[in-house]
Design a protein around this motif. Structure first.
Motif, mmCIF file in Angstrom:
data_model
loop_
_atom_site.group_PDB
_atom_site.id
_atom_site.type_symbol
_atom_site.label_atom_id
_atom_site.label_comp_id
_atom_site.label_asym_id
_atom_site.label_seq_id
_atom_site.Cartn_x
_atom_site.Cartn_y
_atom_site.Cartn_z
ATOM 1 N N LEU A 51 1.719 9.654 -5.713
ATOM 2 C CA LEU A 51 1.694 10.981 -5.042
ATOM 3 C C LEU A 51 2.762 11.284 -6.355
ATOM 4 O O LEU A 51 3.037 12.610 -6.332
ATOM 5 C CB LEU A 51 2.815 10.799 -3.163
ATOM 6 N N ALA A 71 0.451 -1.171 0.180
ATOM 7 C CA ALA A 71 -0.046 0.715 0.173
ATOM 8 C C ALA A 71 0.974 0.785 -0.243
ATOM 9 O O ALA A 71 0.660 2.456 -0.617
ATOM 10 C CB ALA A 71 -1.277 0.370 1.387
ATOM 11 N N ALA A 72 1.911 1.240 0.714
ATOM 12 C CA ALA A 72 2.705 2.137 0.806
ATOM 13 C C ALA A 72 3.456 2.128 -0.517
ATOM 14 O O ALA A 72 3.790 3.430 -0.796
ATOM 15 C CB ALA A 72 4.023 2.101 1.698
ATOM 16 N N LEU A 118 0.792 4.311 -2.938
ATOM 17 C CA LEU A 118 0.287 5.730 -2.192
ATOM 18 C C LEU A 118 1.635 6.257 -2.688
ATOM 19 O O LEU A 118 1.598 7.407 -3.298
ATOM 20 C CB LEU A 118 0.305 6.070 -0.645
ATOM 21 N N SER A 135 8.608 4.842 -4.420
ATOM 22 C CA SER A 135 7.779 3.827 -4.264
ATOM 23 C C SER A 135 8.867 2.509 -3.980
ATOM 24 O O SER A 135 7.698 2.181 -2.550
ATOM 25 C CB SER A 135 7.091 2.754 -5.808
#
Length: 69
Positions: free
Chosen positions: A10, A2-3, A6, A25
């Motif tokens: 971004l 998930a990080a 995200l 990422s």
């Protein structure tokens, strides 16, 4: 994961190129993985010490503040 997602979203929103977004990422994935691994190993060590009867062992709740009062 998930990080990583995200960070990718971004990165694209900030206008980074594909290489920079991919690298951001990857860095986010490694950082979160190391943090989670650290938390898991701290809990396991605390549980092991508690099971061994160590009275000075910290509780299993790692989130408690060390600076109370």
């Amino acid at each position: 994961m998930a990080a990583m997602l995200l960070a990718g979203i971004l990165g694209i929103a900030m206008g980074l190129n594909i290489t920079a977004t991919y690298m951001a990422s990857g860095v986010a994935f490694v950082a979160v993985s190391l943090w989670v691994d650290s938390r898991i190993s701290r809990r396991r060590n605390a549980a092991r010490r508690l099971a061994a009867g160590d009275d000075a062992a910290p509780g299993l709740d790692i989130n408690t503040s060390k600076h109370e009062g």
